[in-house]
Motif scaffolding. Structure first.
Motif, mmCIF file in Angstrom:
data_model
loop_
_atom_site.group_PDB
_atom_site.id
_atom_site.type_symbol
_atom_site.label_atom_id
_atom_site.label_comp_id
_atom_site.label_asym_id
_atom_site.label_seq_id
_atom_site.Cartn_x
_atom_site.Cartn_y
_atom_site.Cartn_z
ATOM 1 N N LEU A 129 0.852 -1.183 0.000
ATOM 2 C CA LEU A 129 0.000 0.000 0.000
ATOM 3 C C LEU A 129 0.890 1.236 0.000
ATOM 4 O O LEU A 129 1.984 1.234 0.569
ATOM 5 C CB LEU A 129 -0.879 0.023 1.254
ATOM 6 N N TYR A 130 0.430 2.292 -0.638
ATOM 7 C CA TYR A 130 1.177 3.542 -0.540
ATOM 8 C C TYR A 130 1.113 4.033 0.911
ATOM 9 O O TYR A 130 0.099 3.815 1.591
ATOM 10 C CB TYR A 130 0.580 4.604 -1.463
ATOM 11 N N PRO A 131 2.156 4.694 1.401
ATOM 12 C CA PRO A 131 2.091 5.280 2.750
ATOM 13 C C PRO A 131 0.908 6.246 2.851
ATOM 14 O O PRO A 131 0.478 6.833 1.854
ATOM 15 C CB PRO A 131 3.426 6.028 2.875
ATOM 16 N N GLU A 148 -6.082 1.307 -6.746
ATOM 17 C CA GLU A 148 -5.231 2.482 -6.932
ATOM 18 C C GLU A 148 -4.443 2.875 -5.683
ATOM 19 O O GLU A 148 -3.562 3.735 -5.739
ATOM 20 C CB GLU A 148 -6.073 3.676 -7.409
ATOM 21 N N SER A 149 -4.763 2.261 -4.538
ATOM 22 C CA SER A 149 -4.048 2.604 -3.303
ATOM 23 C C SER A 149 -2.772 1.786 -3.125
ATOM 24 O O SER A 149 -2.034 1.992 -2.156
ATOM 25 C CB SER A 149 -4.959 2.405 -2.088
ATOM 26 N N ASN A 201 -6.738 -7.745 -3.801
ATOM 27 C CA ASN A 201 -6.895 -7.612 -5.258
ATOM 28 C C ASN A 201 -5.867 -8.411 -6.059
ATOM 29 O O ASN A 201 -5.563 -8.060 -7.197
ATOM 30 C CB ASN A 201 -6.797 -6.131 -5.638
ATOM 31 N N VAL A 202 -5.339 -9.478 -5.486
ATOM 32 C CA VAL A 202 -4.220 -10.172 -6.133
ATOM 33 C C VAL A 202 -4.602 -10.876 -7.435
ATOM 34 O O VAL A 202 -3.735 -11.177 -8.255
ATOM 35 C CB VAL A 202 -3.577 -11.210 -5.175
ATOM 36 N N GLY A 206 -5.915 -6.443 -14.501
ATOM 37 C CA GLY A 206 -5.773 -5.100 -15.041
ATOM 38 C C GLY A 206 -6.083 -4.072 -13.988
ATOM 39 O O GLY A 206 -6.801 -4.349 -13.027
ATOM 40 N N ASP A 207 -5.526 -2.860 -14.146
ATOM 41 C CA ASP A 207 -5.748 -1.792 -13.189
ATOM 42 C C ASP A 207 -5.455 -0.459 -13.860
ATOM 43 O O ASP A 207 -4.388 -0.280 -14.442
ATOM 44 C CB ASP A 207 -4.837 -1.966 -11.972
ATOM 45 N N PRO A 208 -6.385 0.478 -13.816
ATOM 46 C CA PRO A 208 -6.176 1.760 -14.472
ATOM 47 C C PRO A 208 -4.925 2.482 -13.998
ATOM 48 O O PRO A 208 -4.289 3.213 -14.744
ATOM 49 C CB PRO A 208 -7.444 2.553 -14.094
ATOM 50 N N GLY A 209 -4.544 2.240 -12.743
ATOM 51 C CA GLY A 209 -3.380 2.922 -12.203
ATOM 52 C C GLY A 209 -2.072 2.477 -12.826
ATOM 53 O O GLY A 209 -1.035 3.122 -12.657
ATOM 54 N N LEU A 210 -2.097 1.372 -13.550
ATOM 55 C CA LEU A 210 -0.872 0.860 -14.155
ATOM 56 C C LEU A 210 -0.626 1.428 -15.551
ATOM 57 O O LEU A 210 0.392 1.156 -16.170
ATOM 58 C CB LEU A 210 -0.938 -0.675 -14.234
#
Length: 315
Positions: A129-131, A148-149, A201-202, A206-210
């Motif tokens: 996770l992002y900090p 996205e997190s 989410n493993v 696909g992921d829009p953040g990528l």
């Protein structure tokens, strides 16, 4: 043994009793003293559950690992290169509060007792996770746990390094007490036989953040498991767990959630339901549940948190 028939299904369906028969002669290597370390909050894990559900699964995975190891040797022979050690990666997905962490811990304990693969590491995606600082800067703190997190690129790079046989690979560490990444701390993976990766989410492909990135976490899995249950049961388990935390870990001075300690039980239930309805429920419906059918094995739980059915994808 009779298998439940679903002619057009991609899966072979097993009742709990049918699945338990596949344990064969696999010995139960865990005792009552091990249960306290394995069970999750508000879960009534029993040795019967381990013997009926997880021993057959550990036997299946042991066979898969052995087959994969043989295949790697064949490839090395074909390429004329020295034999390399390639960890077998098992992905475990599912909702918050469904019991996927318990599933991961049980499998780690069982698989590490097989002689062919004694080194089994368990890694959770929470560390990726992002900090909180980054989440707040991006205005997505309320989306924590959504795709996205996560630092997906770092997670993909971690798995690529593990799969390539790199001697040491570091993973960030997450604290559920402070609800944040622990600065400067790493969990180091050193060429284990098996890596179990557990997270929400493993199984996504696909992921829009990528952006345009075409490699995903699930691409590295040799085997994948989805822990499933009725959404209404999962919500109830989440609320029950929240109440338990309110009276235990939230009381710690360092807890991010200490503000909930003084709530009445009615207020705590309302707050837990709000969090579920605004965050965990939507994340489950939008991002997690749609990945269920991508898993090679699905564990279906009853309202009592016990696995009642197992679905194994046809090869």
């Amino acid at each position: 043994m009779r298998k439940t028939g679903y002619k057009n299904s991609r899966y072979i369906h097993f009742s709990r009793e049918e699945w338990a028969e596949l344990r064969a002669a696999t010995p139960l290597v865990l005792g009552e003293e091990d249960l306290a370390d394995l069970r999750g909050i508000n879960e009534k894990l029993s040795l019967d559950e381990i013997a009926s559900v997880y021993l057959p699964l550990s036997r299946l995975l042991n066979l898969y690992v052995a087959a994969a190891q043989s295949l790697y040797k064949v490839t090395d022979t074909f390429l004329g290169s020295p034999a390399t050690k390639v960890p077998y990666i098992v992905g475990i997905g599912g909702s918050v509060a469904v019991g996927k962490s318990t599933t991961a811990r049980i499998l780690q304990a069982l698989l590490s007792r097989w002689p062919d693969h004694p080194r089994v590491d368990l890694v959770t995606t929470d560390g990726f996770l992002y900090p909180n600082r980054v989440l707040e800067e991006r205005g997505i703190m309320h989306r924590k746990g959504f795709p996205e997190s996560y630092d997906q690129r770092r997670l993909v790079r971690f798995l690529a390094d593990v799969k390539s046989g790199k001697e040491e690979v570091g993973a960030p560490v997450y604290s559920h007490l402070t609800y944040d990444i622990v600065p400067g701390e790493e969990r180091v993976v050193r060429q284990p036989d098996i890596v179990i990766l557990e997270g929400l989410n493993v199984l996504q492909s696909g992921d829009p953040g990528l952006g345009k990135q075409s490699t995903f976490v699930s691409d590295f899995f040799d085997f994948s498991i989805y822990v499933d249950a009725d959404v209404r049961d999962i919500e109830r388990w989440y609320v029950e767990r929240f109440l338990t935390f309110k009276n235990t870990v939230f009381r710690d001075e360092s807890s991010y959630f200490r503000r909930y300690v003084d709530l009445t039980e009615e207020e705590a239930i309302e707050e837990a339901e709000r969090i579920w309805n605004e965050i965990n429920g939507p994340n489950l419906r939008q991002n997690i549940l749609p990945t269920r059918e991508r898993a090679q094995l699905i564990l279906e739980k009853s309202s009592r948190h016990e696995v009642r059915k197992v679905r194994l994808r046809k090869i």
